[in-house]
Design a protein around this motif. Structure first.
Motif, PDB file in Angstrom:
ATOM      1  N   SER A 118       0.842  -1.302   0.126  1.00 53.50           N
ATOM      2  CA  SER A 118       0.057  -0.082  -0.105  1.00 53.50           C
ATOM      3  C   SER A 118       0.765   1.173   0.111  1.00 53.50           C
ATOM      4  CB  SER A 118      -1.051  -0.035   1.149  1.00 53.50           C
ATOM      5  OG  SER A 118      -0.482  -0.013   2.191  1.00 53.50           O
ATOM      6  N   ARG A 119       0.500   2.028  -0.574  1.00 51.87           N
ATOM      7  CA  ARG A 119       1.116   3.474  -0.654  1.00 51.87           C
ATOM      8  C   ARG A 119       1.222   4.306   0.542  1.00 51.87           C
ATOM      9  NH1 ARG A 119      -0.195   6.217  -6.184  1.00 51.87           N
ATOM     10  NH2 ARG A 119       1.667   7.436  -5.766  1.00 51.87           N
ATOM     11  N   LYS A 120       2.281   4.882   0.776  1.00 48.96           N
ATOM     12  CA  LYS A 120       2.292   5.839   2.065  1.00 48.96           C
ATOM     13  C   LYS A 120       1.510   6.987   1.706  1.00 48.96           C
ATOM     14  CE  LYS A 120       6.387   3.521   3.844  1.00 48.96           C
ATOM     15  NZ  LYS A 120       7.667   3.262   3.462  1.00 48.96           N
ATOM     16  N   PRO A 121       1.082   7.802   2.937  1.00 49.97           N
ATOM     17  CA  PRO A 121       0.328   9.190   2.596  1.00 49.97           C
ATOM     18  C   PRO A 121       1.507   9.936   1.902  1.00 49.97           C
ATOM     19  CG  PRO A 121       0.648   8.705   4.800  1.00 49.97           C
ATOM     20  CD  PRO A 121       1.120   7.514   4.138  1.00 49.97           C
ATOM     21  N   PRO A 122       1.040  10.937   1.397  1.00 56.92           N
ATOM     22  CA  PRO A 122       2.037  12.023   0.571  1.00 56.92           C
ATOM     23  C   PRO A 122       2.863  12.639   1.905  1.00 56.92           C
ATOM     24  CG  PRO A 122      -0.095  12.664   0.052  1.00 56.92           C
ATOM     25  CD  PRO A 122      -0.243  11.407   0.889  1.00 56.92           C
ATOM     26  N   ASN A 131       2.280  16.056  -7.042  1.00 57.86           N
ATOM     27  CA  ASN A 131       2.898  17.390  -6.920  1.00 57.86           C
ATOM     28  C   ASN A 131       4.537  16.987  -6.898  1.00 57.86           C
ATOM     29  OD1 ASN A 131       4.351  19.640  -5.402  1.00 57.86           O
ATOM     30  ND2 ASN A 131       2.450  20.333  -5.614  1.00 57.86           N
ATOM     31  N   ILE A 132       5.158  17.616  -7.685  1.00 53.96           N
ATOM     32  CA  ILE A 132       6.646  17.613  -7.665  1.00 53.96           C
ATOM     33  C   ILE A 132       7.490  17.433  -6.484  1.00 53.96           C
ATOM     34  CG2 ILE A 132       7.380  19.785  -8.550  1.00 53.96           C
ATOM     35  CD1 ILE A 132       8.990  18.069 -10.650  1.00 53.96           C
ATOM     36  N   HIS A 136       9.523  14.072  -4.920  1.00 55.43           N
ATOM     37  CA  HIS A 136      10.991  14.138  -4.877  1.00 55.43           C
ATOM     38  C   HIS A 136      11.371  14.073  -3.373  1.00 55.43           C
ATOM     39  CE1 HIS A 136      12.165  14.588  -9.092  1.00 55.43           C
ATOM     40  NE2 HIS A 136      11.041  15.365  -9.179  1.00 55.43           N
ATOM     41  N   LEU A 137      10.501  14.454  -2.539  1.00 55.91           N
ATOM     42  CA  LEU A 137      10.778  14.595  -1.222  1.00 55.91           C
ATOM     43  C   LEU A 137      10.561  13.072  -0.558  1.00 55.91           C
ATOM     44  CD1 LEU A 137      11.649  16.336   1.239  1.00 55.91           C
ATOM     45  CD2 LEU A 137       9.241  16.982   1.544  1.00 55.91           C
ATOM     46  N   GLY A 138       9.428  12.531  -0.981  1.00 53.59           N
ATOM     47  CA  GLY A 138       9.389  11.080  -0.694  1.00 53.59           C
ATOM     48  C   GLY A 138      10.423  10.399  -0.970  1.00 53.59           C
ATOM     49  N   LEU A 139      10.978  10.393  -2.413  1.00 52.76           N
ATOM     50  CA  LEU A 139      11.877   9.585  -2.798  1.00 52.76           C
ATOM     51  C   LEU A 139      13.094   9.915  -2.019  1.00 52.76           C
ATOM     52  CD1 LEU A 139      11.509  10.047  -6.780  1.00 52.76           C
ATOM     53  CD2 LEU A 139      11.199   8.079  -5.437  1.00 52.76           C
ATOM     54  N   LEU A 140      13.574  11.090  -1.762  1.00 53.12           N
ATOM     55  CA  LEU A 140      14.627  11.278  -0.810  1.00 53.12           C
ATOM     56  C   LEU A 140      14.690  10.895   0.401  1.00 53.12           C
ATOM     57  CD1 LEU A 140      17.168  13.000  -0.294  1.00 53.12           C
ATOM     58  CD2 LEU A 140      15.774  15.063   0.341  1.00 53.12           C
TER      59      LEU A 140
END
Length: 147
Positions: A118-122, A131-132, A136-140
């Motif tokens: 399951s995906r984590k919340p933004p 939103n970009i 990118h913040l999630g990936l980081l």
């Protein structure tokens, strides 16, 4: 005597299904349903019909009917969840599978839920998932092991 025949066909269908032979399982489930339309027979028939013949709507209908008639059996939720995944409806499939786990712990449902994930919340809740900045913040944060 019809009860014995339908149960025997269902058992054969389950054996074929466990071996991955869904076409043979479908034939056995159809024979079982012709004699006796028990909810568990209908549920597995729906799953095999969706998988083998692409009759997704029929499968969903049979599984929902099974749940309505016998809501305490987690296998109905498993079969409906699998069909919904086949149809590409991941969100509803997750919901149905979680309902099934709430009814009774089921190892196959557990494995399926783990596989799907399951995906984590933004990261930033008031910004959209697409939103970009959120992306990118999630990936980081994920790379840093903080998420």
């Amino acid at each position: 005597m019809p009860h014995v025949d339908s149960e025997r066909e269902f058992t054969r269908g389950m054996a074929d299904l466990s071996e991955g032979n869904t076409l043979a399982a479908l034939v056995h489930f159809e024979k079982a349903v012709q004699v006796d339309s028990r909810p568990r027979y209908l549920s597995y028939l729906g799953y095999c019909a969706a998988l083998q013949r692409g009759q997704v709507q029929k499968g969903i209908g049979l599984c929902r009917q099974s749940i309505a008639e016998d809501p305490g059996m987690a296998d109905h939720y498993l079969n409906l969840g699998r069909i919904l995944l086949l149809a590409g409806n991941k969100a509803e499939a997750l919901e149905v599978l979680r309902e099934g786990m709430a009814i009774a712990p089921h190892p196959v449902i557990g494995e399926l839920l783990e596989t799907i994930g399951s995906r984590k919340p933004p990261v930033i809740g008031f910004l959209g998932r697409d939103n970009i900045i959120n992306k990118h913040l999630g990936l980081l944060l994920c790379r840093l092991g903080m998420r």
